[in-house]
Design a protein around this motif. Structure first.
Motif, PDB file in Angstrom:
ATOM      1  N   LYS A  46       0.816  -1.195   0.000  1.00  0.00           N
ATOM      2  CA  LYS A  46       0.000   0.000   0.000  1.00  0.00           C
ATOM      3  C   LYS A  46       0.858   1.256   0.000  1.00  0.00           C
ATOM      4  O   LYS A  46       0.399   2.342  -0.308  1.00  0.00           O
ATOM      5  N   GLY A  47       2.134   1.109   0.392  1.00  0.00           N
ATOM      6  CA  GLY A  47       2.965   2.274   0.690  1.00  0.00           C
ATOM      7  C   GLY A  47       3.130   3.280  -0.432  1.00  0.00           C
ATOM      8  O   GLY A  47       3.302   4.472  -0.187  1.00  0.00           O
ATOM      9  N   GLU A 103       7.869   2.359  -5.828  1.00  0.00           N
ATOM     10  CA  GLU A 103       7.916   2.028  -4.400  1.00  0.00           C
ATOM     11  C   GLU A 103       8.055   3.290  -3.554  1.00  0.00           C
ATOM     12  O   GLU A 103       8.653   4.278  -3.996  1.00  0.00           O
ATOM     13  N   ASP A 104       7.561   3.229  -2.342  1.00  0.00           N
ATOM     14  CA  ASP A 104       7.759   4.344  -1.416  1.00  0.00           C
ATOM     15  C   ASP A 104       9.175   4.326  -0.833  1.00  0.00           C
ATOM     16  O   ASP A 104       9.783   5.374  -0.663  1.00  0.00           O
ATOM     17  N   ASP A 107      14.656  -0.520   1.417  1.00  0.00           N
ATOM     18  CA  ASP A 107      15.304  -0.723   2.703  1.00  0.00           C
ATOM     19  C   ASP A 107      16.355  -1.830   2.497  1.00  0.00           C
ATOM     20  O   ASP A 107      17.472  -1.552   2.063  1.00  0.00           O
ATOM     21  N   SER A 108      15.991  -3.086   2.778  1.00  0.00           N
ATOM     22  CA  SER A 108      16.932  -4.184   2.521  1.00  0.00           C
ATOM     23  C   SER A 108      17.179  -4.349   1.019  1.00  0.00           C
ATOM     24  O   SER A 108      18.210  -4.890   0.621  1.00  0.00           O
ATOM     25  N   GLY A 109      16.226  -3.933   0.202  1.00  0.00           N
ATOM     26  CA  GLY A 109      16.314  -4.122  -1.251  1.00  0.00           C
ATOM     27  C   GLY A 109      15.664  -5.410  -1.717  1.00  0.00           C
ATOM     28  O   GLY A 109      15.557  -5.661  -2.915  1.00  0.00           O
ATOM     29  N   THR A 111      12.513  -6.497  -1.655  1.00  0.00           N
ATOM     30  CA  THR A 111      11.227  -6.411  -2.355  1.00  0.00           C
ATOM     31  C   THR A 111      11.436  -6.047  -3.825  1.00  0.00           C
ATOM     32  O   THR A 111      10.947  -6.738  -4.726  1.00  0.00           O
ATOM     33  N   ARG A 169      -0.244   6.817   7.240  1.00  0.00           N
ATOM     34  CA  ARG A 169      -0.028   6.881   5.788  1.00  0.00           C
ATOM     35  C   ARG A 169      -0.491   8.207   5.215  1.00  0.00           C
ATOM     36  O   ARG A 169       0.020   8.679   4.201  1.00  0.00           O
TER      37      ARG A 169
HETATM   38  C1  PRP Z   1       7.608  -1.677   2.608  1.00  0.00           C
HETATM   39  C2  PRP Z   1       7.835  -0.793   1.402  1.00  0.00           C
HETATM   40  C3  PRP Z   1       8.510  -1.723   0.430  1.00  0.00           C
HETATM   41  C4  PRP Z   1       9.318  -2.630   1.335  1.00  0.00           C
HETATM   42  C5  PRP Z   1      10.746  -2.158   1.338  1.00  0.00           C
HETATM   43  O1  PRP Z   1       6.425  -2.391   2.374  1.00  0.00           O
HETATM   44  O2  PRP Z   1       6.629  -0.295   0.886  1.00  0.00           O
HETATM   45  O3  PRP Z   1       7.572  -2.502  -0.286  1.00  0.00           O
HETATM   46  O4  PRP Z   1       8.747  -2.531   2.640  1.00  0.00           O
HETATM   47  O5  PRP Z   1      11.541  -2.976   2.155  1.00  0.00           O
HETATM   48  P1  PRP Z   1      12.728  -3.884   1.618  1.00  0.00           P
HETATM   49  O6  PRP Z   1      13.601  -3.032   0.724  1.00  0.00           O
HETATM   50  O7  PRP Z   1      13.425  -4.283   2.900  1.00  0.00           O
HETATM   51  O8  PRP Z   1      12.160  -5.060   0.898  1.00  0.00           O
HETATM   52  P2  PRP Z   1       5.560  -3.101   3.507  1.00  0.00           P
HETATM   53  O9  PRP Z   1       5.800  -4.580   3.445  1.00  0.00           O
HETATM   54  O10 PRP Z   1       5.776  -2.383   4.809  1.00  0.00           O
HETATM   55  O11 PRP Z   1       4.068  -2.933   3.025  1.00  0.00           O
HETATM   56  P3  PRP Z   1       3.161  -1.635   2.764  1.00  0.00           P
HETATM   57  O12 PRP Z   1       3.720  -0.973   1.517  1.00  0.00           O
HETATM   58  O13 PRP Z   1       1.805  -2.197   2.560  1.00  0.00           O
HETATM   59  O14 PRP Z   1       3.254  -0.733   3.980  1.00  0.00           O
END
Ligand code: PRP
Length: 184
Positions: A46-47, A103-104, A107-109, A111, A169
């Protein structure tokens, strides 16, 4: 009455800065995809819903929007390390589509890295990525988005689509959450 803006320690990216960032990225996309016949902005729910909607309003080239939902975090602030597809992209014309994953935050990369491989395997014509926020210090896989809004330090941020336990959000800026909110 409780004001949830009181849970914010500092504003990291103001509305004005977000507007400037989305304009700059939209110009880059307009230029890079000028010859594309089928650009699809893939909003990762959703982000990235607010970032995607602001970005698409600023594009001047033709584009479509589509959606996927993946989960990588459990509740709270700790990443599970797994990427699960909760809602898949449902279209048969992927071989004709230039997919730009929106993507919003990276972080770890995990996703975005996973999604790029997945969409290429599914046969998309091209796959690139765009992230509003980047936390390079948190990377555990070697991944660099094609378009980045800004790099931020390793702080727990909310707003402009980003949540803590599904809240915040709708804040119009990106802010750092007061630790006492998630340490309760
Ligand atoms: C967050 C964000 C990315 C992901 C990034 O999603 O929107 O999809 O984490 O993290 P990464 O680089 O470590 O993979 P989240 O799972 O919190 O879901 P949301 O977007 O529904 O809040």
């Amino acid at each position: 009455m409780r004001n949830f803006h009181d849970d914010i320690q500092t504003i990291l990216v103001t509305e004005t800065e977000l507007n400037r960032i989305t304009f700059r990225i939209a110009e880059e996309i307009d230029r890079d995809y000028a010859e594309s016949e089928h650009l699809v902005l893939l909003c990762i729910l959703k982000g990235s819903l607010i970032f995607t909607s602001d970005l698409m309003k600023k594009l001047t080239i033709p584009s479509e929007v589509d959606f996927m939902k993946v989960s990588s975090y459990g509740s709270g602030t700790v990443s599970s390390g797994n990427v699960n597809i909760v809602l898949d992209i449902m279209r048969k014309d992927l071989p004709d589509c230039d997919i730009l994953v929106i993507e919003d935050i990276v972080d770890s990369g995990r996703t975005l890295s996973y999604l790029v491989d997945y969409l290429r395997l599914k046969g998309a014509k091209s796959v690139k990525t765009c992230a509003l926020l980047d936390k390079p210090s948190r990377r555990v896989v070697n991944f660099q988005p094609d378009y980045i809004g800004m790099e931020i330090p390793d702080e727990f941020v909310v707003g402009y689509g980003l949540d803590y336990d599904e809240r915040y959000r709708n804040l119009p800026f990106v802010g750092v959450l007061k630790p006492e909110v998630y340490e309760k």
